[in-house]
Scaffold this motif. Sequence first.
Motif, PDB file in Angstrom:
ATOM      1  N   THR A   1       0.846  -1.187   0.000  1.00 48.66           N
ATOM      2  CA  THR A   1       0.000   0.000   0.000  1.00 48.66           C
ATOM      3  C   THR A   1       0.878   1.232   0.000  1.00 48.66           C
ATOM      4  O   THR A   1       2.017   1.205   0.459  1.00 48.66           O
ATOM      5  CB  THR A   1      -0.960   0.013   1.207  1.00 48.66           C
ATOM      6  N   SER A   2       0.335   2.300  -0.538  1.00 47.68           N
ATOM      7  CA  SER A   2       1.083   3.551  -0.587  1.00 47.68           C
ATOM      8  C   SER A   2       0.541   4.509   0.470  1.00 47.68           C
ATOM      9  O   SER A   2      -0.595   4.373   0.931  1.00 47.68           O
ATOM     10  CB  SER A   2       0.967   4.189  -1.975  1.00 47.68           C
ATOM     11  N   GLU A   3       1.363   5.451   0.810  1.00 47.47           N
ATOM     12  CA  GLU A   3       0.961   6.433   1.821  1.00 47.47           C
ATOM     13  C   GLU A   3      -0.232   7.246   1.348  1.00 47.47           C
ATOM     14  O   GLU A   3      -1.167   7.493   2.110  1.00 47.47           O
ATOM     15  CB  GLU A   3       2.138   7.355   2.151  1.00 47.47           C
ATOM     16  N   ILE A   4      -0.226   7.635   0.065  1.00 42.91           N
ATOM     17  CA  ILE A   4      -1.345   8.458  -0.405  1.00 42.91           C
ATOM     18  C   ILE A   4      -2.647   7.666  -0.393  1.00 42.91           C
ATOM     19  O   ILE A   4      -3.706   8.209  -0.069  1.00 42.91           O
ATOM     20  CB  ILE A   4      -1.070   9.108  -1.773  1.00 42.91           C
ATOM     21  N   ALA A   5      -2.582   6.366  -0.686  1.00 43.97           N
ATOM     22  CA  ALA A   5      -3.797   5.549  -0.622  1.00 43.97           C
ATOM     23  C   ALA A   5      -4.318   5.484   0.809  1.00 43.97           C
ATOM     24  O   ALA A   5      -5.532   5.580   1.050  1.00 43.97           O
ATOM     25  CB  ALA A   5      -3.516   4.151  -1.164  1.00 43.97           C
ATOM     26  N   GLU A   6      -3.413   5.337   1.771  1.00 41.16           N
ATOM     27  CA  GLU A   6      -3.819   5.302   3.179  1.00 41.16           C
ATOM     28  C   GLU A   6      -4.370   6.659   3.622  1.00 41.16           C
ATOM     29  O   GLU A   6      -5.323   6.728   4.392  1.00 41.16           O
ATOM     30  CB  GLU A   6      -2.648   4.884   4.073  1.00 41.16           C
ATOM     31  N   LEU A   7      -3.771   7.730   3.135  1.00 42.72           N
ATOM     32  CA  LEU A   7      -4.266   9.063   3.484  1.00 42.72           C
ATOM     33  C   LEU A   7      -5.668   9.289   2.921  1.00 42.72           C
ATOM     34  O   LEU A   7      -6.530   9.866   3.602  1.00 42.72           O
ATOM     35  CB  LEU A   7      -3.305  10.143   2.984  1.00 42.72           C
ATOM     36  N   LEU A   8      -5.920   8.831   1.710  1.00 37.42           N
ATOM     37  CA  LEU A   8      -7.258   8.973   1.130  1.00 37.42           C
ATOM     38  C   LEU A   8      -8.271   8.153   1.922  1.00 37.42           C
ATOM     39  O   LEU A   8      -9.402   8.599   2.126  1.00 37.42           O
ATOM     40  CB  LEU A   8      -7.260   8.578  -0.342  1.00 37.42           C
ATOM     41  N   ARG A   9      -7.866   6.977   2.408  1.00 41.39           N
ATOM     42  CA  ARG A   9      -8.763   6.200   3.270  1.00 41.39           C
ATOM     43  C   ARG A   9      -9.042   6.948   4.565  1.00 41.39           C
ATOM     44  O   ARG A   9     -10.153   6.961   5.073  1.00 41.39           O
ATOM     45  CB  ARG A   9      -8.154   4.836   3.588  1.00 41.39           C
ATOM     46  N   SER A  10      -8.005   7.572   5.111  1.00 37.65           N
ATOM     47  CA  SER A  10      -8.157   8.339   6.343  1.00 37.65           C
ATOM     48  C   SER A  10      -9.098   9.531   6.138  1.00 37.65           C
ATOM     49  O   SER A  10      -9.918   9.841   7.005  1.00 37.65           O
ATOM     50  CB  SER A  10      -6.789   8.813   6.821  1.00 37.65           C
ATOM     51  N   ILE A  11      -8.980  10.189   4.997  1.00 37.81           N
ATOM     52  CA  ILE A  11      -9.870  11.317   4.680  1.00 37.81           C
ATOM     53  C   ILE A  11     -11.311  10.831   4.631  1.00 37.81           C
ATOM     54  O   ILE A  11     -12.209  11.438   5.225  1.00 37.81           O
ATOM     55  CB  ILE A  11      -9.447  11.981   3.356  1.00 37.81           C
ATOM     56  N   LYS A  12     -11.530   9.725   3.942  1.00 42.70           N
ATOM     57  CA  LYS A  12     -12.887   9.173   3.847  1.00 42.70           C
ATOM     58  C   LYS A  12     -13.418   8.816   5.233  1.00 42.70           C
ATOM     59  O   LYS A  12     -14.569   9.120   5.555  1.00 42.70           O
ATOM     60  CB  LYS A  12     -12.898   7.945   2.937  1.00 42.70           C
ATOM     61  N   LEU A  13     -12.591   8.180   6.055  1.00 43.41           N
ATOM     62  CA  LEU A  13     -13.019   7.807   7.404  1.00 43.41           C
ATOM     63  C   LEU A  13     -13.329   9.027   8.263  1.00 43.41           C
ATOM     64  O   LEU A  13     -14.276   9.006   9.061  1.00 43.41           O
ATOM     65  CB  LEU A  13     -11.956   6.937   8.078  1.00 43.41           C
ATOM     66  N   SER A  14     -12.553  10.084   8.112  1.00 45.79           N
ATOM     67  CA  SER A  14     -12.821  11.312   8.872  1.00 45.79           C
ATOM     68  C   SER A  14     -14.156  11.910   8.477  1.00 45.79           C
ATOM     69  O   SER A  14     -14.935  12.347   9.335  1.00 45.79           O
ATOM     70  CB  SER A  14     -11.701  12.337   8.643  1.00 45.79           C
ATOM     71  N   ILE A  15     -14.446  11.921   7.183  1.00 44.13           N
ATOM     72  CA  ILE A  15     -15.737  12.451   6.722  1.00 44.13           C
ATOM     73  C   ILE A  15     -16.866  11.552   7.217  1.00 44.13           C
ATOM     74  O   ILE A  15     -17.915  12.045   7.656  1.00 44.13           O
ATOM     75  CB  ILE A  15     -15.741  12.624   5.193  1.00 44.13           C
ATOM     76  N   ASP A  16     -16.651  10.245   7.174  1.00 50.52           N
ATOM     77  CA  ASP A  16     -17.654   9.317   7.720  1.00 50.52           C
ATOM     78  C   ASP A  16     -17.900   9.600   9.206  1.00 50.52           C
ATOM     79  O   ASP A  16     -19.042   9.571   9.673  1.00 50.52           O
ATOM     80  CB  ASP A  16     -17.220   7.867   7.542  1.00 50.52           C
ATOM     81  N   SER A  17     -16.835   9.885   9.947  1.00 49.90           N
ATOM     82  CA  SER A  17     -16.965  10.206  11.379  1.00 49.90           C
ATOM     83  C   SER A  17     -17.785  11.470  11.586  1.00 49.90           C
ATOM     84  O   SER A  17     -18.593  11.555  12.514  1.00 49.90           O
ATOM     85  CB  SER A  17     -15.589  10.389  12.019  1.00 49.90           C
ATOM     86  N   LEU A  18     -17.567  12.446  10.724  1.00 48.44           N
ATOM     87  CA  LEU A  18     -18.336  13.692  10.828  1.00 48.44           C
ATOM     88  C   LEU A  18     -19.824  13.425  10.595  1.00 48.44           C
ATOM     89  O   LEU A  18     -20.674  13.970  11.308  1.00 48.44           O
ATOM     90  CB  LEU A  18     -17.814  14.725   9.832  1.00 48.44           C
ATOM     91  N   PHE A  19     -20.134  12.578   9.618  1.00 46.26           N
ATOM     92  CA  PHE A  19     -21.540  12.248   9.373  1.00 46.26           C
ATOM     93  C   PHE A  19     -22.139  11.487  10.552  1.00 46.26           C
ATOM     94  O   PHE A  19     -23.274  11.761  10.954  1.00 46.26           O
ATOM     95  CB  PHE A  19     -21.695  11.442   8.077  1.00 46.26           C
ATOM     96  N   ARG A  20     -21.377  10.543  11.122  1.00 46.99           N
ATOM     97  CA  ARG A  20     -21.895   9.810  12.286  1.00 46.99           C
ATOM     98  C   ARG A  20     -22.157  10.772  13.446  1.00 46.99           C
ATOM     99  O   ARG A  20     -23.168  10.667  14.134  1.00 46.99           O
ATOM    100  CB  ARG A  20     -20.925   8.716  12.706  1.00 46.99           C
ATOM    101  N   ALA A  21     -21.257  11.693  13.658  1.00 43.72           N
ATOM    102  CA  ALA A  21     -21.446  12.669  14.734  1.00 43.72           C
ATOM    103  C   ALA A  21     -22.662  13.546  14.458  1.00 43.72           C
ATOM    104  O   ALA A  21     -23.391  13.908  15.385  1.00 43.72           O
ATOM    105  CB  ALA A  21     -20.192  13.523  14.897  1.00 43.72           C
ATOM    106  N   SER A  22     -22.891  13.864  13.195  1.00 38.09           N
ATOM    107  CA  SER A  22     -24.039  14.722  12.868  1.00 38.09           C
ATOM    108  C   SER A  22     -25.353  14.016  13.177  1.00 38.09           C
ATOM    109  O   SER A  22     -26.312  14.641  13.607  1.00 38.09           O
ATOM    110  CB  SER A  22     -24.002  15.173  11.408  1.00 38.09           C
ATOM    111  N   TYR A  23     -25.384  12.686  12.985  1.00 34.85           N
ATOM    112  CA  TYR A  23     -26.593  11.947  13.337  1.00 34.85           C
ATOM    113  C   TYR A  23     -26.839  12.033  14.836  1.00 34.85           C
ATOM    114  O   TYR A  23     -27.978  12.204  15.277  1.00 34.85           O
ATOM    115  CB  TYR A  23     -26.491  10.475  12.911  1.00 34.85           C
TER     116      TYR A  23
END
Length: 194
Positions: free
Chosen positions: A156-178
């Motif tokens: 795996t590459s660092e940028i791929a992991e960073l993009l996963r982290s970005i997606k997870l952070s946005i998912d966390s924001l949506f969960r918190a909004s609920y």
Amino acid sequence: MAISSVRSGMDSPSDAIRDLAKSCQELLSKLLEAIQNETCPFKDNLRSSDVDHMVDRFEQWSSNLGALQPGESLSLQQRLRDSSAAREAISKALHDLRDSTSSAIEIASGNRHNRIADPILDQDVDPDDYDISSTDSESLASETQKPRNRPELASTSEIAELLRSIKLSIDSLFRASYSIRNSRLGASIREHRE
């Protein structure tokens, strides 16, 4: 507002979430631009549509909750004034999003090396030891056959992991909004019943 002032905690408490959200919004747009740029070293490996989707989701989240609103009654910061746990969860997710996006921009723009991680395989564990068969005969047959080709573990590459982290952070924001909406709805129902 400069990222360094947000990181150092010098932002005012009334605008902290708004400033973080604004920083994230700007960085996500810059990441999209960096990936779409012809000079991006990973243009062939990254899909700008994935980042565009992240930008859209973040904008949806921020507009639905008023994260970019100034410290008025409609702002997310104002709504969270009595809930330190929710405020901290949102703030942490925004910090993670900001940091991951900033690092991804550095890599996508070629200013930082994209580190590649080799697959991790515990040399002391033989994956064949965990061969599970549906019958005993299959198990015996597997023991007498030549060893199977083990599936290759992908690096795996660092940028791929960073993009996963970005997606997870946005998912966390949506969960918190609920949670925020549910707590507001519950409070409204309780007030109405009284």
